[in-house]
Design a protein around this motif. Structure first.
Motif, PDB file in Angstrom:
ATOM      1  N   THR A  78       0.849  -1.190   0.000  1.00 49.94           N
ATOM      2  CA  THR A  78       0.000   0.000   0.000  1.00 49.94           C
ATOM      3  C   THR A  78       0.892   1.251   0.000  1.00 49.94           C
ATOM      4  O   THR A  78       2.101   1.178   0.218  1.00 49.94           O
ATOM      5  N   ARG A  79       0.263   2.384  -0.220  1.00 45.59           N
ATOM      6  CA  ARG A  79       0.983   3.659  -0.189  1.00 45.59           C
ATOM      7  C   ARG A  79       1.616   3.865   1.192  1.00 45.59           C
ATOM      8  O   ARG A  79       2.741   4.344   1.303  1.00 45.59           O
ATOM      9  N   ARG A  80       0.904   3.476   2.238  1.00 43.80           N
ATOM     10  CA  ARG A  80       1.437   3.606   3.601  1.00 43.80           C
ATOM     11  C   ARG A  80       2.677   2.729   3.781  1.00 43.80           C
ATOM     12  O   ARG A  80       3.655   3.147   4.399  1.00 43.80           O
ATOM     13  N   ASP A  81       2.636   1.503   3.267  1.00 37.74           N
ATOM     14  CA  ASP A  81       3.796   0.610   3.340  1.00 37.74           C
ATOM     15  C   ASP A  81       5.002   1.228   2.642  1.00 37.74           C
ATOM     16  O   ASP A  81       6.129   1.160   3.150  1.00 37.74           O
ATOM     17  N   GLU A  82       4.766   1.837   1.505  1.00 41.37           N
ATOM     18  CA  GLU A  82       5.850   2.479   0.758  1.00 41.37           C
ATOM     19  C   GLU A  82       6.430   3.659   1.545  1.00 41.37           C
ATOM     20  O   GLU A  82       7.656   3.825   1.599  1.00 41.37           O
ATOM     21  N   ARG A  83       5.578   4.471   2.149  1.00 43.43           N
ATOM     22  CA  ARG A  83       6.048   5.602   2.956  1.00 43.43           C
ATOM     23  C   ARG A  83       6.848   5.103   4.161  1.00 43.43           C
ATOM     24  O   ARG A  83       7.858   5.694   4.545  1.00 43.43           O
ATOM     25  N   THR A  84       6.387   4.025   4.771  1.00 43.12           N
ATOM     26  CA  THR A  84       7.082   3.453   5.918  1.00 43.12           C
ATOM     27  C   THR A  84       8.478   2.985   5.516  1.00 43.12           C
ATOM     28  O   THR A  84       9.464   3.264   6.206  1.00 43.12           O
TER      29      THR A  84
ATOM     30  N   SER B 266      10.647   6.064   4.846  1.00 47.46           N
ATOM     31  CA  SER B 266      11.049   6.714   6.104  1.00 47.46           C
ATOM     32  C   SER B 266      12.182   5.941   6.758  1.00 47.46           C
ATOM     33  O   SER B 266      13.173   6.527   7.215  1.00 47.46           O
TER      34      SER B 266
ATOM     35  N   SER C 194       9.664   8.923  14.888  1.00 44.25           N
ATOM     36  CA  SER C 194       9.694   7.785  13.959  1.00 44.25           C
ATOM     37  C   SER C 194      10.826   6.819  14.268  1.00 44.25           C
ATOM     38  O   SER C 194      10.746   5.641  13.942  1.00 44.25           O
TER      39      SER C 194
ATOM     40  N   HIS D  37      10.289   2.808  14.426  1.00 42.18           N
ATOM     41  CA  HIS D  37      10.903   1.892  13.448  1.00 42.18           C
ATOM     42  C   HIS D  37      11.919   0.942  14.073  1.00 42.18           C
ATOM     43  O   HIS D  37      12.026  -0.214  13.648  1.00 42.18           O
TER      44      HIS D  37
END
Length: 188
Positions: free
Chosen positions: A3-9, A12, A47, A51
């Protein structure tokens, strides 16, 4: 499917690891703060624990990332070509600067990064040793001891070159290593 969120994660995390690697190499582990890393990465400092858990977790991620980059850059043990050139290229890598900077902290008694650095050295030795033919060690030596010597040589040459680059002729050092090591190593 990512997902887009997975890509942003992932992005980051990548930015934080890259920023920490650069700052740890420049300032050392102890003198680098979460704020420094977050500012360098352009990401919220909250973050980092999300992480990595803590600063040691981030260090582990940095060392894993840099070690992977170094070891995948080494030629396979059966590759043709001049392995000594690639060993000497290791001296110039930014990752080597990171490893040397952290080494200064790792050798201190009670250092929180000592164990991490010991694992790094073990992985480097293993990566180099897999590229040394079993029959290559000179009589009276072992491949393990030869590997320690090679890794130690690279670390020592790099440290001297970083401190006084004008006093260390890397090409002359490479020629000297080539002259001293047996041809059976395949470094010629």
């Amino acid at each position: 499917m990512a997902t887009r969120r997975d890509e942003r994660t992932r992005e980051s995390r990548r930015l934080l690891v890259a920023a920490a690697a650069e700052l740890f190499a420049e300032k050392g582990y102890r003198r680098t703060s979460f704020i420094d890393i977050a500012d360098q990465a352009g990401i919220s400092r909250g973050s980092i624990p999300w992480h990595f858990g803590n600063k040691l977790g981030l260090l582990e991620a940095v060392l894993d990332d840099q070690l992977h980059a170094v070891l995948t850059g080494l030629p396979p043990s059966d590759a043709a070509g001049d392995a000594l050139n690639q060993v000497m290229d290791f001296i110039r890598l930014p990752a080597t600067r990171l490893f040397i900077t952290l080494l200064a902290e790792a050798v201190e008694t009670g250092s929180p990064i000592r164990e991490h650095h010991a694992r790094l050295h073990a992985a480097l030795r293993q990566g180099v040793q897999t590229r040394i033919p079993a029959h290559a060690a000179p009589p009276g030596t072992t491949p393990e001891a030869l590997t320690v010597l090679l890794v130690g040589t690279v670390i020592g040459v790099h440290a001297q070159w970083r401190v006084a680059p004008e006093a260390v002729d890397l090409e002359a050092v490479q020629a000297t290593i080539r002259a001293l090591l047996p041809p059976s190593l395949g470094l010629a």
